[in-house]
Design an enzyme around this catalytic site. Structure first.
Site, PDB file in Angstrom:
ATOM      1  N   HIS A 126       0.819  -1.218   0.000  1.00  0.00           N
ATOM      2  CA  HIS A 126       0.000   0.000   0.000  1.00  0.00           C
ATOM      3  C   HIS A 126       0.854   1.271   0.000  1.00  0.00           C
ATOM      4  O   HIS A 126       0.345   2.355  -0.279  1.00  0.00           O
ATOM      5  CB  HIS A 126      -0.971   0.005   1.187  1.00  0.00           C
ATOM      6  CG  HIS A 126      -0.326   0.232   2.518  1.00  0.00           C
ATOM      7  ND1 HIS A 126      -0.057  -0.781   3.409  1.00  0.00           N
ATOM      8  CD2 HIS A 126       0.109   1.364   3.117  1.00  0.00           C
ATOM      9  CE1 HIS A 126       0.499  -0.281   4.491  1.00  0.00           C
ATOM     10  NE2 HIS A 126       0.607   1.020   4.339  1.00  0.00           N
ATOM     11  N   ASP A 156      -0.012  -7.629   1.088  1.00  0.00           N
ATOM     12  CA  ASP A 156       0.439  -6.260   1.307  1.00  0.00           C
ATOM     13  C   ASP A 156       1.964  -6.153   1.329  1.00  0.00           C
ATOM     14  O   ASP A 156       2.546  -5.486   2.179  1.00  0.00           O
ATOM     15  CB  ASP A 156      -0.144  -5.689   2.600  1.00  0.00           C
ATOM     16  CG  ASP A 156      -0.036  -4.163   2.648  1.00  0.00           C
ATOM     17  OD1 ASP A 156       0.054  -3.550   1.568  1.00  0.00           O
ATOM     18  OD2 ASP A 156      -0.027  -3.598   3.757  1.00  0.00           O
ATOM     19  N   SER A 172       5.101   1.774   8.112  1.00  0.00           N
ATOM     20  CA  SER A 172       4.724   0.667   7.239  1.00  0.00           C
ATOM     21  C   SER A 172       5.868   0.295   6.305  1.00  0.00           C
ATOM     22  O   SER A 172       6.438   1.147   5.630  1.00  0.00           O
ATOM     23  CB  SER A 172       3.504   1.047   6.399  1.00  0.00           C
ATOM     24  OG  SER A 172       2.362   1.162   7.194  1.00  0.00           O
TER      25      SER A 172
END
Length: 446
Positions: free
Chosen positions: A92, A125, A207
């Site tokens: 993402h 992801d 992230s």
């Protein structure tokens, strides 16, 4: 004077005698401050990157009816895993990006690098991106042991744009399952399983960054944070990251570009060339031995795989081959991977098109391989729908819709195609009466 001399000498020499003692004391103080956490950060920091990605954004209409696009900017973290500049991050962070820029800690490398997406796995992801430089990049060690409940961990990332921030904690839970809604409110909910839970601070921007054990080994990729709870973050275990890398991100099936040939990865001998594909058009033949790809000599299967994955659509890829004991050079024009997949399995090239009435989206055939599975088709034919035996008919509006249908089927599977053909060349497709221009037929996939 003779009695005062020793005292004067002592006063003059005492600062010189004290300096080494002070230096030794300061060195001892410093050594006590260099804890295992400090050592891990020093060793791992050069392999951690700050990622800024810019996407096309959302198309909106303003008060005066003007259409404009609002670009999106996402920041995140990543980890160098191969010294050639291959970086793992969360999907993402880079998905849909039109530009990706990567930077290291300024103390290690002040330059900014443009990155390209190599492969993506939205379901897990995770994504693999690559940067190029004039030297090997420091790569992080991947752990080989399962994390221990309660063991100390260190997270490095870029929360809220504060680059290379360190936080510490423990493994506070194992084998956690978490559901994460889409960030833009659209698309499917992501379901993560078997995650590592930690109380080390993991905030927006972390992230894709590393979760490390006290030995400086990567034990997880920081992925999600529980927005309704304090001190709870989650990381994808390194064993799962390794599995996704081997089976997906480093698989040539996920390459973004298609060259149209298959190679024995141990001997580098060409064993298949797709007729009409880019390699065939460049003159590559079965039996040729590949010596170098994109300017890089091929020494082992890993070198070939990484070099091949780095090729991007529309790249002009130089090949050096040995044929009949002679060295030759070829240049292959890479295709988009999706286009190549459809050409390889169906023997056609297609492009999206709009047809009236209703301006519905279809796929128009632009090229047909004469010896391919769809040799009966013609350029200009419209792919209307596809049907697999025992399933409902599926209308086609985009290339990826057709790809997803084919990806579930093994070679030699039979499918039924429904097409529109303008037999009378009047620019219309008659779907009733005597001039019916909708046809169907079965083909066998490669």
């Amino acid at each position: 004077m003779t009695r005062a001399l020793p005292l004067l000498l002592a006063l003059a020499l005492s600062p010189r005698l004290a300096a080494p003692a002070r230096a030794q004391a300061e060195d001892r103080d410093l050594q006590r401050r260099i804890t295992p956490v400090v050592q891990v950060v020093r060793e791992a920091r050069p392999s951690v990157v700050f990622i800024q990605s810019n996407g096309a954004g959302e198309v909106v209409q303003d008060f005066w009816g003007r259409i404009r696009q609002i670009p999106t900017a996402i920041t995140g973290s990543g980890v160098v895993i191969f010294e050639d500049g291959y970086i793992v991050t969360n999907n993402h962070v880079v998905d849909g990006a039109t530009k990706i820029q990567v930077s290291f800690d300024q103390a290690d490398d002040p330059r900014a690098y443009d990155a390209q997406i190599i492969s993506q796995d939205s379901r897990n992801d995770l994504a693999l991106i690559k940067i190029d430089g004039d030297r090997p990049f420091p790569a992080l060690r991947l752990g080989s042991n399962d994390p221990l409940l309660g063991e100390s961990v260190i997270a490095i990332g870029n929360p809220y744009g504060q680059t290379h921030t360190v936080s510490t904690g423990i493994v506070s839970g194992l084998h956690r399952n978490v559901k994460v809604p889409p960030r833009d409110g659209r698309g499917p909910v992501l379901e993560f399983t078997n995650l590592i839970q930690t109380d080390a601070a993991i905030n927006a921007g972390n992230s894709g960054g590393p979760l490390l054990n006290i030995n400086g080994e990567l034990i997880g990729i920081n992925a999600v944070v529980n927005a309704v709870a304090e001190n709870i973050g989650f990381a994808i275990p390194v064993d799962h990251v390794r599995h996704v890398l081997n089976d997906h991100l480093l698989s040539l099936d996920r390459a973004r570009a298609w060259l149209g040939f298959d190679l024995d990865p141990e001997r580098f001998v060409v064993r298949e060339v797709t007729p009409g594909g880019p390699a065939a058009l460049a003159g590559l033949r079965i039996g040729d031995r590949l010596e170098s790809l994109a300017g890089k000599p091929l020494t082992n299967a890993e070198t070939y795989r990484l070099t091949r994955l780095a090729v991007q659509p529309l790249d002009e890829v130089p090949l050096e081959i040995t044929r009949d004991r002679r060295r030759e050079k070829l240049v292959v024009q890479a295709w988009n991977g999706l286009d190549g997949y459809l050409f390889e399995r169906l023997g056609v090239s297609v492009e999206p098109t709009l047809l009236s009435p209703g301006m519905r989206r279809y796929l128009r055939v632009t090229e047909v391989q004469p010896t391919g599975p769809s040799a009966a088709l013609q350029p200009g034919d419209i792919l209307d729908a596809v049907q697999v035996e025992g399933t409902p008919l599926k209308r086609l509006a985009a290339k990826d819709e057709l790809m997803w249908v084919l990806s579930t089927l093994p070679p030699q599977s039979r499918i039924k195609l429904f097409i529109l053909r303008d037999d009378d060349a009047d620019g219309q497709y008659e779907l009733r009466g005597a001039n019916w221009e909708r046809y169907s037929g079965e083909i066998t996939l490669r």
